[in-house]
Design an enzyme around this catalytic site. Structure first.
Site, mmCIF file in Angstrom:
data_model
loop_
_atom_site.group_PDB
_atom_site.id
_atom_site.type_symbol
_atom_site.label_atom_id
_atom_site.label_comp_id
_atom_site.label_asym_id
_atom_site.label_seq_id
_atom_site.Cartn_x
_atom_site.Cartn_y
_atom_site.Cartn_z
ATOM 1 N N ALA A 67 37.901 40.521 48.383
ATOM 2 C CA ALA A 67 38.609 41.683 47.878
ATOM 3 C C ALA A 67 38.476 41.782 46.362
ATOM 4 O O ALA A 67 38.060 40.840 45.685
ATOM 5 C CB ALA A 67 40.085 41.602 48.270
ATOM 6 N N GLN A 68 38.843 42.929 45.853
ATOM 7 C CA GLN A 68 38.767 43.193 44.422
ATOM 8 C C GLN A 68 39.623 42.204 43.636
ATOM 9 O O GLN A 68 40.706 41.818 44.055
ATOM 10 C CB GLN A 68 39.270 44.615 44.161
ATOM 11 N N SER A 123 42.221 35.974 41.383
ATOM 12 C CA SER A 123 42.373 34.947 42.422
ATOM 13 C C SER A 123 43.718 35.031 43.126
ATOM 14 O O SER A 123 44.213 34.037 43.658
ATOM 15 C CB SER A 123 42.181 33.541 41.817
ATOM 16 N N ARG A 124 44.311 36.204 43.123
ATOM 17 C CA ARG A 124 45.606 36.449 43.778
ATOM 18 C C ARG A 124 46.740 35.632 43.148
ATOM 19 O O ARG A 124 47.781 35.428 43.759
ATOM 20 C CB ARG A 124 45.525 36.161 45.290
ATOM 21 N N LEU A 125 46.534 35.172 41.925
ATOM 22 C CA LEU A 125 47.572 34.423 41.209
ATOM 23 C C LEU A 125 48.348 35.403 40.331
ATOM 24 O O LEU A 125 48.364 35.317 39.099
ATOM 25 C CB LEU A 125 46.947 33.300 40.384
#
Length: 283
Positions: free
Chosen positions: A65-66, A256-258
């Site tokens: 994903a983006q 990184s979804r952080l």
């Protein structure tokens, strides 16, 4: 060894083991394409299918994903009041040309079933108490939910700045006078529509479906013919509700979804800058 039975216990076909050795890391990288290949072969032979969706911005088969890279959020950037912080972010969204930043997902839940329903509406006001929207409060699904369970949540998504805001709180009706003040600002057609539509009620095919609604519109237009726009009264069943927040979360997308997440929680009946506890949440 991973077989198709490990992924799909109901399916008997085995994934043919590769002839060459792959390291665990490289095998993990291949899992999305392996699954998609397996799904394609299964689609014609079994009614049970699992579709893994490729992100719309993906240009390869990685299923990645983006990545969000447009901003960061730290405690030092936050204002003491959730209302002030929302106003700052909303103004920034407008400046960044976010499409209709007032669009918000309103979720309610019925009791005793607990069934949740959601819909997109427009935020019309933010006052010292909370977030205000307007709607039909007689026949709509949200009206039924709120009668049994007067709490709601709001969720804003501003893609252009990679930000979300979530709100949770109790629901209270605005007074007729408050609702009339907003109603006077609406277009005449919207005022007529509020009177004519029994929101969420079924328009039956045998009765003419949309023709029933259009007939009601003509009847309401006739009733108010000759009246100035400002003279049309707000229906008793229509008006504003205020979501009085007990929690407001500000979310900034990160790589990184952080993501950066900060939660404002109401402290007692506190108001203004002293009424909120601010905590960072794990992404």
């Amino acid at each position: 060894m991973i077989t198709s039975n490990d992924w799909y216990p109901e399916h008997n076909e085995q994934i043919t083991p590769p002839k060459t050795f792959h390291s665990p890391a490289s095998l993990l990288m291949r899992i999305p394409s392996l699954l998609f290949s397996q799904l394609s072969r299964m689609s014609s032979s079994t009614p049970k299918e699992r579709h893994i969706l490729t992100p719309t911005d993906s240009t390869d088969a990685s299923f990645r994903a983006q990545q969000y890279q447009k901003g960061t959020l730290s405690r030092s950037q936050l204002l003491p009041s959730a209302f002030a912080q929302f106003t700052t972010w909303f103004t920034a969204a407008q400046a960044a040309h976010v499409h209709q930043p007032e669009t918000v997902c309103l979720s309610t839940a019925a009791l005793p079933s607990g069934a949740v329903s959601s819909r997109f509406v427009y935020l019309k006001e933010l006052d010292v108490k909370g977030f205000v929207i307007y709607s039909n409060w007689a026949t709509s699904r949200k009206a039924s939910d709120v009668r049994s369970n007067p709490v709601a949540s709001l969720a804003f998504w501003w893609q252009e700045v990679e930000r979300q805001v979530r709100v949770e709180g109790r629901v209270e009706r605005l007074s007729r006078e408050e609702s009339q003040a907003y109603y006077d600002l609406r277009a005449r057609g919207s005022k007529v529509g509020a009177w004519a539509s029994e929101q969420s009620s079924v328009l039956r095919e045998e009765n003419g479906e949309r023709e029933v609604l259009e007939k009601r519109v003509r009847e309401v237009e006739g009733r108010f013919e000759g009246m100035e726009d400002g003279e049309i009264p707000v229906p008793e069943f229509w008006g504003g509700i205020r979501v009085v927040p007990t929690m407001v979360e500000f979310w900034q997308g990160r790589e990184s979804r952080l993501h950066d997440r900060f939660r404002y929680t109401r402290i007692g009946e506190g108001k203004g800058e002293d009424g909120w506890k601010i905590e960072r949440l794990s992404p």
